[in-house]
Design a protein around this motif. Sequence first.
Motif, PDB file in Angstrom:
ATOM      1  N   VAL A  39      36.159 -11.002  -0.366  1.00 36.72           N
ATOM      2  CA  VAL A  39      37.585 -11.337  -0.294  1.00 36.72           C
ATOM      3  C   VAL A  39      38.406 -10.386  -1.157  1.00 36.72           C
ATOM      4  O   VAL A  39      39.477  -9.914  -0.752  1.00 36.72           O
ATOM      5  CB  VAL A  39      37.807 -12.804  -0.717  1.00 36.72           C
ATOM      6  CG1 VAL A  39      39.303 -13.109  -0.833  1.00 36.72           C
ATOM      7  CG2 VAL A  39      37.156 -13.752   0.273  1.00 36.72           C
ATOM      8  N   HIS A  52      42.808 -13.975   4.756  1.00 36.14           N
ATOM      9  CA  HIS A  52      42.056 -14.981   4.005  1.00 36.14           C
ATOM     10  C   HIS A  52      41.761 -16.224   4.833  1.00 36.14           C
ATOM     11  O   HIS A  52      40.971 -17.071   4.421  1.00 36.14           O
ATOM     12  CB  HIS A  52      42.724 -15.269   2.651  1.00 36.14           C
ATOM     13  CG  HIS A  52      43.543 -16.506   2.570  1.00 36.14           C
ATOM     14  ND1 HIS A  52      44.891 -16.476   2.358  1.00 36.14           N
ATOM     15  CD2 HIS A  52      43.200 -17.813   2.626  1.00 36.14           C
ATOM     16  CE1 HIS A  52      45.354 -17.702   2.283  1.00 36.14           C
ATOM     17  NE2 HIS A  52      44.360 -18.536   2.452  1.00 36.14           N
ATOM     18  N   SER A 107      41.103  -7.676   0.342  1.00 39.74           N
ATOM     19  CA  SER A 107      42.484  -7.727  -0.131  1.00 39.74           C
ATOM     20  C   SER A 107      42.946  -6.364  -0.657  1.00 39.74           C
ATOM     21  O   SER A 107      44.071  -5.932  -0.405  1.00 39.74           O
ATOM     22  CB  SER A 107      42.612  -8.784  -1.224  1.00 39.74           C
ATOM     23  OG  SER A 107      43.938  -8.902  -1.658  1.00 39.74           O
ATOM     24  N   ALA A 122      33.487 -17.053  -0.995  1.00 35.83           N
ATOM     25  CA  ALA A 122      34.740 -16.635  -0.369  1.00 35.83           C
ATOM     26  C   ALA A 122      35.826 -17.681  -0.576  1.00 35.83           C
ATOM     27  O   ALA A 122      36.991 -17.350  -0.858  1.00 35.83           O
ATOM     28  CB  ALA A 122      34.516 -16.393   1.129  1.00 35.83           C
ATOM     29  N   GLU A 134      44.701 -16.751  -4.300  1.00 33.08           N
ATOM     30  CA  GLU A 134      45.856 -17.102  -3.474  1.00 33.08           C
ATOM     31  C   GLU A 134      46.510 -18.423  -3.886  1.00 33.08           C
ATOM     32  O   GLU A 134      47.694 -18.467  -4.185  1.00 33.08           O
ATOM     33  CB  GLU A 134      45.431 -17.188  -1.998  1.00 33.08           C
ATOM     34  CG  GLU A 134      44.862 -15.897  -1.424  1.00 33.08           C
ATOM     35  CD  GLU A 134      45.927 -14.836  -1.182  1.00 33.08           C
ATOM     36  OE1 GLU A 134      47.114 -15.188  -1.104  1.00 33.08           O
ATOM     37  OE2 GLU A 134      45.555 -13.656  -1.073  1.00 33.08           O
ATOM     38  N   PRO A 183      37.556 -16.001   6.177  1.00 35.32           N
ATOM     39  CA  PRO A 183      36.457 -16.684   5.491  1.00 35.32           C
ATOM     40  C   PRO A 183      36.564 -18.205   5.530  1.00 35.32           C
ATOM     41  O   PRO A 183      35.551 -18.894   5.500  1.00 35.32           O
ATOM     42  CB  PRO A 183      36.540 -16.152   4.050  1.00 35.32           C
ATOM     43  CG  PRO A 183      37.885 -15.549   3.909  1.00 35.32           C
ATOM     44  CD  PRO A 183      38.272 -15.080   5.267  1.00 35.32           C
ATOM     45  N   GLU A 184      37.786 -18.732   5.629  1.00 40.73           N
ATOM     46  CA  GLU A 184      37.934 -20.183   5.749  1.00 40.73           C
ATOM     47  C   GLU A 184      37.345 -20.674   7.068  1.00 40.73           C
ATOM     48  O   GLU A 184      36.612 -21.662   7.114  1.00 40.73           O
ATOM     49  CB  GLU A 184      39.414 -20.571   5.644  1.00 40.73           C
ATOM     50  CG  GLU A 184      40.000 -20.354   4.254  1.00 40.73           C
ATOM     51  CD  GLU A 184      41.486 -20.628   4.192  1.00 40.73           C
ATOM     52  OE1 GLU A 184      42.059 -21.042   5.227  1.00 40.73           O
ATOM     53  OE2 GLU A 184      42.078 -20.435   3.125  1.00 40.73           O
ATOM     54  N   SER A 193      37.048 -17.612  -4.164  1.00 41.32           N
ATOM     55  CA  SER A 193      37.861 -16.410  -4.356  1.00 41.32           C
ATOM     56  C   SER A 193      39.258 -16.590  -3.778  1.00 41.32           C
ATOM     57  O   SER A 193      40.257 -16.188  -4.381  1.00 41.32           O
ATOM     58  CB  SER A 193      37.170 -15.207  -3.695  1.00 41.32           C
ATOM     59  OG  SER A 193      37.838 -14.007  -4.011  1.00 41.32           O
ATOM     60  N   VAL A 194      39.347 -17.230  -2.607  1.00 45.21           N
ATOM     61  CA  VAL A 194      40.652 -17.511  -1.990  1.00 45.21           C
ATOM     62  C   VAL A 194      41.461 -18.450  -2.878  1.00 45.21           C
ATOM     63  O   VAL A 194      42.660 -18.250  -3.103  1.00 45.21           O
ATOM     64  CB  VAL A 194      40.464 -18.122  -0.582  1.00 45.21           C
ATOM     65  CG1 VAL A 194      41.776 -18.710  -0.068  1.00 45.21           C
ATOM     66  CG2 VAL A 194      39.953 -17.069   0.396  1.00 45.21           C
TER      67      VAL A 194
END
Length: 264
Positions: free
Chosen positions: A92, A127, A96, A225, A233, A130-131, A228-229
């Motif tokens: 991620v 993003h 980015s 992931a 974010e 990965p979700e 990290s998001v």
Amino acid sequence: MLDFLMQIPPIWMAVIATTFTWGVTALGAATVFFFKTVNRKVLDLMMGFSAGVMIAASFWSLLAPAIELSETLGYISWLWPAVGFAVGGFFVILASKLLDKAIKLKDEAQGKSLKRSIMLVSSITLHNIPEGLSVGVAFGAFALGVPGCESVGAFLLALGIGIQNFPEGVSVALPLRREGMGRGKAFFYGQASGVVEPIAAIIGFYLATLMRAFLPFALAFSAGAMISVVCSELIPEANEHKNLAVIGSIVGFLVMMVLDVALG
């Protein structure tokens, strides 16, 4: 309702769950037809709640099953989950960084307004991948009967993602509208940022079901992931009203933990 869902093939569960997350993104984007701004306190509370849900889901629905499956498959219990978690998190970050570089190049040629528009749509879309993968992998693990991977946990994971997708839809559509874009076009780009989730979920599902030996890595990759998001974010985005965001995070974590443990 729960009995009905249990009769649906897991691949369609993944599609339904991520279509829901996409729909919530569209709902957030639809605010462009009714409002010029949305209460920032409400958005920060929702961001915090989603962060809590996603952190809890990353452990109970993804990382813990990855460790348990590693033991079942005869691997070193912590090795592949640790590697997968690290790779997912750095994936991620790297994606980015590459996006920031691409935007900078376009900005030099086409101006700041375009940069903001590209950044808004592309960063949210990026993003969301990965979700979607995380939900697909969770349902794939459920389809394989992996201990600790239940459909309830996968649906709760999708619920947490969906809740945080509402402010994402808002955060894309309203700024585009302020840039002078028409309401219809701003809504289109806002909801389009979530369309990748059902696609990514299908990919994640089939990767999980076709490569059982790879699943501890895949589950942990999804968890890394997601974390990290959350860190890059959601938490920074909700810093205008920190106390509300913290309260939302605590409540979201508790809700996810109780539901996942009680129902899973």
